[in-house]
Design a protein around this motif. Structure first.
Motif, PDB file in Angstrom:
ATOM      1  N   UNK A  33     -15.883  21.724 -25.446  1.00  0.00           N
ATOM      2  CA  UNK A  33     -15.451  23.055 -25.041  1.00  0.00           C
ATOM      3  C   UNK A  33     -14.251  22.922 -24.111  1.00  0.00           C
ATOM      4  N   UNK A  34     -13.460  23.963 -24.053  1.00  0.00           N
ATOM      5  CA  UNK A  34     -12.275  23.962 -23.197  1.00  0.00           C
ATOM      6  C   UNK A  34     -12.227  25.227 -22.355  1.00  0.00           C
ATOM      7  N   UNK A  35     -13.164  25.383 -21.403  1.00  0.00           N
ATOM      8  CA  UNK A  35     -13.138  26.560 -20.538  1.00  0.00           C
ATOM      9  C   UNK A  35     -11.918  26.543 -19.623  1.00  0.00           C
ATOM     10  N   UNK A  36     -11.507  27.704 -19.200  1.00  0.00           N
ATOM     11  CA  UNK A  36     -10.325  27.827 -18.340  1.00  0.00           C
ATOM     12  C   UNK A  36     -10.467  26.976 -17.086  1.00  0.00           C
ATOM     13  N   UNK A  37      -9.353  26.368 -16.687  1.00  0.00           N
ATOM     14  CA  UNK A  37      -9.316  25.600 -15.454  1.00  0.00           C
ATOM     15  C   UNK A  37      -9.817  24.179 -15.572  1.00  0.00           C
ATOM     16  N   UNK A  38     -10.159  23.734 -16.788  1.00  0.00           N
ATOM     17  CA  UNK A  38     -10.670  22.373 -16.980  1.00  0.00           C
ATOM     18  C   UNK A  38      -9.793  21.610 -17.963  1.00  0.00           C
ATOM     19  N   UNK A  39     -10.026  20.311 -18.012  1.00  0.00           N
ATOM     20  CA  UNK A  39      -9.383  19.460 -19.018  1.00  0.00           C
ATOM     21  C   UNK A  39     -10.342  19.169 -20.169  1.00  0.00           C
ATOM     22  N   UNK A  40     -11.279  20.080 -20.347  1.00  0.00           N
ATOM     23  CA  UNK A  40     -12.285  19.923 -21.386  1.00  0.00           C
ATOM     24  C   UNK A  40     -13.633  19.576 -20.778  1.00  0.00           C
ATOM     25  N   UNK A  41     -14.702  20.036 -21.432  1.00  0.00           N
ATOM     26  CA  UNK A  41     -16.062  19.723 -21.015  1.00  0.00           C
ATOM     27  C   UNK A  41     -16.832  19.233 -22.236  1.00  0.00           C
ATOM     28  N   UNK A  42     -17.497  18.092 -22.101  1.00  0.00           N
ATOM     29  CA  UNK A  42     -18.355  17.561 -23.153  1.00  0.00           C
ATOM     30  C   UNK A  42     -19.789  17.915 -22.788  1.00  0.00           C
ATOM     31  N   UNK A  43     -20.436  18.737 -23.601  1.00  0.00           N
ATOM     32  CA  UNK A  43     -21.808  19.168 -23.346  1.00  0.00           C
ATOM     33  C   UNK A  43     -22.773  18.351 -24.194  1.00  0.00           C
ATOM     34  N   UNK A  44     -23.819  17.841 -23.583  1.00  0.00           N
ATOM     35  CA  UNK A  44     -24.861  17.101 -24.299  1.00  0.00           C
ATOM     36  C   UNK A  44     -26.175  17.858 -24.161  1.00  0.00           C
ATOM     37  N   UNK A  45     -26.698  18.347 -25.285  1.00  0.00           N
ATOM     38  CA  UNK A  45     -28.022  18.958 -25.301  1.00  0.00           C
ATOM     39  C   UNK A  45     -28.938  18.007 -26.058  1.00  0.00           C
ATOM     40  N   UNK A  46     -29.988  17.549 -25.389  1.00  0.00           N
ATOM     41  CA  UNK A  46     -30.785  16.489 -25.997  1.00  0.00           C
ATOM     42  C   UNK A  46     -32.259  16.588 -25.698  1.00  0.00           C
TER      43      UNK A  46
ATOM     44  N   UNK B   4     -21.396  16.887 -19.309  1.00  0.00           N
ATOM     45  CA  UNK B   4     -22.513  17.621 -18.710  1.00  0.00           C
ATOM     46  C   UNK B   4     -23.726  17.452 -19.620  1.00  0.00           C
ATOM     47  N   UNK B   5     -24.834  16.931 -19.089  1.00  0.00           N
ATOM     48  CA  UNK B   5     -25.984  16.577 -19.930  1.00  0.00           C
ATOM     49  C   UNK B   5     -27.284  17.152 -19.397  1.00  0.00           C
ATOM     50  N   UNK B   6     -28.135  17.595 -20.319  1.00  0.00           N
ATOM     51  CA  UNK B   6     -29.498  18.032 -19.995  1.00  0.00           C
ATOM     52  C   UNK B   6     -30.417  17.656 -21.149  1.00  0.00           C
ATOM     53  N   UNK B   7     -31.679  17.364 -20.845  1.00  0.00           N
ATOM     54  CA  UNK B   7     -32.622  16.894 -21.853  1.00  0.00           C
ATOM     55  C   UNK B   7     -33.944  17.645 -21.747  1.00  0.00           C
TER      56      UNK B   7
END
Length: 294
Positions: free
Chosen positions: A95-108, A29-32
């Motif tokens: 991050x490993x929120x419930x119900x997922x196989x992990x989330x990679x967050x990109x803040x840029x 998940x990415x946002x800039x």
């Protein structure tokens, strides 16, 4: 790539497994900051997810190759008695929120230089971690009133992902930002990608919009199949609305404009409910005429 620095952390096991890991992979998940981030709404949404999910930094991109530092200037500050320079940062968090196989967050921060190389660096992280798909988040200025729910629209070029998420391809043609470039690179590599965009009131371009941020965060977690506590952003949204109410009330021209946008929004809502809005085109013409006159 040499401009990517990996850090040890909780995603190390996933990186070692990479795309060969069994089962669905995580989602990037990415946002800039910059052109794609009206009202700081997109980065505000990802920042909120990062904090609430307790994400841990796992990698960063060296800014040297990608920025004109006379345009995006580093910041100087003092820390522990010494001078520190903060350069434009692009950080990946795990991050490993419930119900997922992990989330990679990109803040840029949107770069000025070498976009194709930059996008390749971002997708190197997605490849190393075996990401299943990519979600980009953006915000734009639009003719919408702050007194109504924030409009959010989503797109997905990949038919499989789009069918799963209930999203269709984008019909937009014209200038694009780093999100568009990243979406294009995902398509070129065969990596499914989706995008969410929030509309922020054009008459408040410099005001951070927690209202748009919370709407983006809520829509994103729905697509990811998980949840997040948004109470902090909900309270900030109420304050944001009150402040804009006060500012708009001080200027008759802006107040008239907001009332026009409210009527247009309400007419569109009625169209969704009953399929008949006899004055929708008239309202749109009225808004456009008002803008030309001002």
């Amino acid at each position: 790539m040499g401009n990517l620095e990996w850090l040890d952390g909780p995603a190390a096991r996933r990186r070692e497994a990479g795309s060969s890991a069994e089962g669905p992979g995580p989602v990037l998940v990415a946002a800039f900051e910059g052109w794609n981030d009206a009202g700081d709404a997109a980065t505000g949404a990802v920042e909120h997810l990062w904090e609430r999910w307790g994400a841990t930094t796992i990698a960063s991109i060296d800014p040297e190759e990608f920025y004109d530092f006379t345009a995006t200037r580093p910041h100087a500050r003092r820390e522990a008695g010494r001078r520190v320079i903060d350069w434009p940062a692009n950080e990946f968090g795990w991050a490993e929120p419930d119900g997922t196989n992990g989330v990679v967050l990109l803040r840029g921060v949107e770069p000025q230089l070498r976009w194709r190389t930059f996008c390749g660096t971002v997708l190197e992280v997605a490849d190393e971690l075996g990401c299943e798909w990519v979600l980009t988040i953006g915000a734009l200025l639009a003719d919408v009133p702050h007194t109504r729910p924030t409009p959010v629209f989503g797109t997905a070029e990949d038919p499989g992902l789009g069918g799963r998420l209930g999203l269709g391809p984008s019909e937009y043609e014209g200038p694009t930002g780093i999100l568009g470039a990243l979406q294009g690179e995902c398509g070129a590599r065969g990596l499914p990608a989706a995008s969410l965009w929030a509309a922020v009131p054009s008459y408040a371009p410099s005001a951070p919009s927690p209202k748009a941020a919370v709407t983006l965060a809520a829509r994103a977690v729905t697509l990811l199949g998980t949840t997040v506590d948004t109470s902090v952003l909900d309270l900030a949204s109420l304050s944001y609305e009150r402040q804009l109410d006060e500012l708009v009330a001080e200027d008759d021209t802006t107040l008239e404009y907001v009332h026009l946008l409210e009527r247009q929004h309400d007419a569109s809502e009625r169209a969704t409910d009953d399929g008949v809005v006899p004055n929708a085109d008239q309202l749109l013409d009225e808004v456009e005429r008002f803008l030309r006159e001002q």
